[in-house]
Design a protein around this motif. Sequence first.
Motif, PDB file in Angstrom:
ATOM      1  N   GLU A  42      -3.117 -10.835   0.942  1.00  0.00           N
ATOM      2  CA  GLU A  42      -4.017  -9.759   0.547  1.00  0.00           C
ATOM      3  C   GLU A  42      -3.825  -8.530   1.425  1.00  0.00           C
ATOM      4  OE1 GLU A  42      -8.848  -8.889   0.142  1.00  0.00           O
ATOM      5  OE2 GLU A  42      -8.114 -10.839   0.862  1.00  0.00           O
ATOM      6  N   ASN A  43      -3.720  -8.745   2.738  1.00  0.00           N
ATOM      7  CA  ASN A  43      -3.540  -7.615   3.646  1.00  0.00           C
ATOM      8  C   ASN A  43      -2.152  -7.000   3.519  1.00  0.00           C
ATOM      9  OD1 ASN A  43      -6.139  -7.748   4.691  1.00  0.00           O
ATOM     10  ND2 ASN A  43      -5.545  -9.221   6.279  1.00  0.00           N
ATOM     11  N   ALA A  44      -1.155  -7.821   3.227  1.00  0.00           N
ATOM     12  CA  ALA A  44       0.189  -7.288   2.998  1.00  0.00           C
ATOM     13  C   ALA A  44       0.192  -6.376   1.776  1.00  0.00           C
ATOM     14  CB  ALA A  44       1.182  -8.429   2.828  1.00  0.00           C
ATOM     15  N   ALA A  45      -0.520  -6.774   0.736  1.00  0.00           N
ATOM     16  CA  ALA A  45      -0.613  -5.941  -0.459  1.00  0.00           C
ATOM     17  C   ALA A  45      -1.376  -4.652  -0.171  1.00  0.00           C
ATOM     18  CB  ALA A  45      -1.292  -6.722  -1.585  1.00  0.00           C
ATOM     19  N   LEU A  46      -2.411  -4.742   0.667  1.00  0.00           N
ATOM     20  CA  LEU A  46      -3.184  -3.561   1.043  1.00  0.00           C
ATOM     21  C   LEU A  46      -2.297  -2.566   1.798  1.00  0.00           C
ATOM     22  CD1 LEU A  46      -6.156  -2.630   0.776  1.00  0.00           C
ATOM     23  CD2 LEU A  46      -6.579  -3.643   3.028  1.00  0.00           C
ATOM     24  N   LEU A  47      -1.454  -3.082   2.681  1.00  0.00           N
ATOM     25  CA  LEU A  47      -0.530  -2.228   3.410  1.00  0.00           C
ATOM     26  C   LEU A  47       0.487  -1.604   2.455  1.00  0.00           C
ATOM     27  CD1 LEU A  47       0.687  -1.171   6.117  1.00  0.00           C
ATOM     28  CD2 LEU A  47       2.078  -3.242   6.145  1.00  0.00           C
ATOM     29  N   GLU A  48       1.042  -2.419   1.589  1.00  0.00           N
ATOM     30  CA  GLU A  48       2.086  -1.940   0.690  1.00  0.00           C
ATOM     31  C   GLU A  48       1.557  -0.915  -0.296  1.00  0.00           C
ATOM     32  OE1 GLU A  48       5.810  -1.574  -1.076  1.00  0.00           O
ATOM     33  OE2 GLU A  48       5.257  -2.617   0.781  1.00  0.00           O
ATOM     34  N   ASN A  49       0.378  -1.151  -0.842  1.00  0.00           N
ATOM     35  CA  ASN A  49      -0.125  -0.323  -1.934  1.00  0.00           C
ATOM     36  C   ASN A  49      -0.986   0.847  -1.485  1.00  0.00           C
ATOM     37  OD1 ASN A  49       1.097  -2.077  -3.810  1.00  0.00           O
ATOM     38  ND2 ASN A  49      -0.692  -3.431  -3.795  1.00  0.00           N
ATOM     39  N   GLU A  50      -1.738   0.653  -0.382  1.00  0.00           N
ATOM     40  CA  GLU A  50      -2.682   1.692   0.036  1.00  0.00           C
ATOM     41  C   GLU A  50      -2.453   2.205   1.453  1.00  0.00           C
ATOM     42  OE1 GLU A  50      -6.782   0.803  -0.870  1.00  0.00           O
ATOM     43  OE2 GLU A  50      -6.219  -0.618  -2.449  1.00  0.00           O
ATOM     44  N   ARG A  51      -1.514   1.586   2.168  1.00  0.00           N
ATOM     45  CA  ARG A  51      -1.194   1.993   3.543  1.00  0.00           C
ATOM     46  C   ARG A  51      -2.427   1.987   4.437  1.00  0.00           C
ATOM     47  NH1 ARG A  51       4.004   0.778   3.806  1.00  0.00           N
ATOM     48  NH2 ARG A  51       5.364   2.183   2.635  1.00  0.00           N
ATOM     49  N   ARG A  52      -3.212   0.937   4.321  1.00  0.00           N
ATOM     50  CA  ARG A  52      -4.367   0.775   5.194  1.00  0.00           C
ATOM     51  C   ARG A  52      -4.626  -0.715   5.382  1.00  0.00           C
ATOM     52  NH1 ARG A  52      -9.099  -0.572   2.555  1.00  0.00           N
ATOM     53  NH2 ARG A  52      -9.025  -0.516   0.266  1.00  0.00           N
ATOM     54  N   GLY A  53      -5.655  -1.022   6.188  1.00  0.00           N
ATOM     55  CA  GLY A  53      -6.042  -2.403   6.382  1.00  0.00           C
ATOM     56  C   GLY A  53      -5.576  -2.980   7.705  1.00  0.00           C
ATOM     57  N   PRO A  54      -5.831  -4.271   7.934  1.00  0.00           N
ATOM     58  CA  PRO A  54      -5.565  -4.893   9.234  1.00  0.00           C
ATOM     59  C   PRO A  54      -4.131  -4.772   9.728  1.00  0.00           C
ATOM     60  CG  PRO A  54      -6.973  -6.312   7.920  1.00  0.00           C
ATOM     61  CD  PRO A  54      -6.542  -5.197   7.022  1.00  0.00           C
ATOM     62  N   LEU A  55      -3.143  -4.777   8.823  1.00  0.00           N
ATOM     63  CA  LEU A  55      -1.758  -4.689   9.275  1.00  0.00           C
ATOM     64  C   LEU A  55      -1.395  -3.308   9.798  1.00  0.00           C
ATOM     65  CD1 LEU A  55       0.079  -6.886   6.619  1.00  0.00           C
ATOM     66  CD2 LEU A  55      -0.216  -7.373   9.056  1.00  0.00           C
ATOM     67  N   THR A  56      -2.227  -2.302   9.540  1.00  0.00           N
ATOM     68  CA  THR A  56      -1.997  -0.984  10.136  1.00  0.00           C
ATOM     69  C   THR A  56      -2.586  -0.880  11.534  1.00  0.00           C
ATOM     70  OG1 THR A  56      -4.024   0.082   9.328  1.00  0.00           O
ATOM     71  CG2 THR A  56      -2.141   0.034   7.818  1.00  0.00           C
ATOM     72  N   SER A  57      -3.262  -1.925  11.990  1.00  0.00           N
ATOM     73  CA  SER A  57      -3.888  -1.882  13.312  1.00  0.00           C
ATOM     74  C   SER A  57      -2.840  -1.771  14.401  1.00  0.00           C
ATOM     75  CB  SER A  57      -4.729  -3.140  13.550  1.00  0.00           C
ATOM     76  OG  SER A  57      -5.224  -3.149  14.879  1.00  0.00           O
ATOM     77  N   ASN A  58      -3.111  -0.943  15.386  1.00  0.00           N
ATOM     78  CA  ASN A  58      -2.251  -0.845  16.560  1.00  0.00           C
ATOM     79  C   ASN A  58      -2.687  -1.816  17.650  1.00  0.00           C
ATOM     80  OD1 ASN A  58      -4.650   0.668  17.157  1.00  0.00           O
ATOM     81  ND2 ASN A  58      -3.585   1.528  18.926  1.00  0.00           N
TER      82      ASN A  58
END
Length: 517
Positions: A312-328
């Motif tokens: 789910e988070n991978a899709a959020l990153l791929e489609n909307e460029r946001r979410g937990p995987l964008t965390s630094n």
Amino acid sequence: MSTYDYVVVGAGSAGCVLAARLSENPDVRVMLVEAGGPDTAQEIHVPAAFNQQFKSDLDWDLDSEPEPGLGGRRAYLPRGKVFGGCSSMNAMIYMRGNRADYDDWAAAGATGWSYSEVLPYFRRSEDNQRGADDFHGVGGPLTVGDSRSDHPLSAAFVDAAVQAGHKRNADFNGESQLGVGMYQVTQRDGMRCSTSGAYLHPALDRPNLTVLSSAQVHRVVVEDHRAVGVEIARGGAIEEVRAEREVILSAGAYESPKLLMLSGIGPAAALSAFGIDVVRDLPVGQGLQDHYMTLLNFRTDVESLMTAASAENAALLENERRGPLTSNIGEAGGFFHSRSGLRAPDAQFHMAPVLFHQEGLGAPTEHGLAFGPCVLAPTSRGQVALRSARPDAAPRIVHNYLTTSEDRDCIVSGIRNALEIAEQDAATSVITGPFDVPSSDSDADILAWARRSGMTLFHPTSTCAIGSVVDPELRVLGTAGLRVVDASVFPSVPRGNTNAPTIMAAERAADLLREAM
């Protein structure tokens, strides 16, 4: 034997900037030499994956010598070995330091490095998504923006710190550094924006720029007290690359002094002990500083970044460029005074919405959060020295963390501050118990825990400092045609994360080199 106008050693945070800026002149031939390779690995670009690079082939994977202030414990020292260097491995926090840092440098003889003089270079490098103002620029190569993670644990930390009496600060690079808040990050559309992506990649098609990867520089070639090139090992062969104008070392605070010493520039007695002919007796490698950090780890029943790598988070990153995987990871923090009477902060906090322990090497096995202080203005100094005359030998590194009473007092005060924040309502609403914290609130237990659990904040500086090894124009003293451009030239470690200051220094050095043409 190939010949260029400039040979830049190290395609890291500074080297990528220099190669791009110098090659803007089509009449100048630039060679950029990098020991690592291209920045193609996914864990470089997905922000939350940065510590997956630790102890991989993207990491120099250094260790300190036994640290006397840490009970003889060795410190793990990750450094990026890839295009972008540490800007491809770091936590992407955009932080410049304090006005006092640069004004102090200038007052001590670093002409041209006062805050008012370096601010234009910070602004020139920056494309801040909040827009331009007196402190920030737009249109520069480096994209700077707000976090797209929006993790509730980070918000809880900031709220708890405010409840503990600290003010909110929306811009640590603005008028004042004090207070707590969310950090801005070097990201573009939710992905890492390193100096490789920001500066080098747009310049790679220039016919006057040559990039040599997987090439280990052995030494600077010096003839008649002038640098004329570098000796390189690549593919099992040794070759020499000549520089008609200048050689520029941008290999970082550990490797740049090592290369100078292998080239005969350094403490004469130490070089002679390894059978290295002394070209110039200089205190190379002396004066090392770094930020020593401690993170208190707590358990929580709030979902942390431990589960960030979900479909789910991978899709959020791929489609909307946001979410937990964008965390630094180090999403929030702040700057504090550990005692009264200070003209600038001496403690910085970092907060991660995930367990972060064992020097960043401990895998999270349950949901948690971590926050705590670093010694922001250390009085301790260490050194980088040769281990042998072999170019492939790692240097000997001693930071002397916590060896001064001032640094010990600062870390104890900072940890007490963290414990106080952990007791506030906003924190207790998400914390379910301790994971790794001091065994009591006594000074002795706090200090013992700090020595056992602390780690580098990845900010080594000052081993080729202005005034002792290089002049204010970053030219190595007594050796023509040779400069050092990276964090090693800082007279002291800035009060903050060091990537932005390193980029600033490279921007300024590019101007200095153009003026010398």
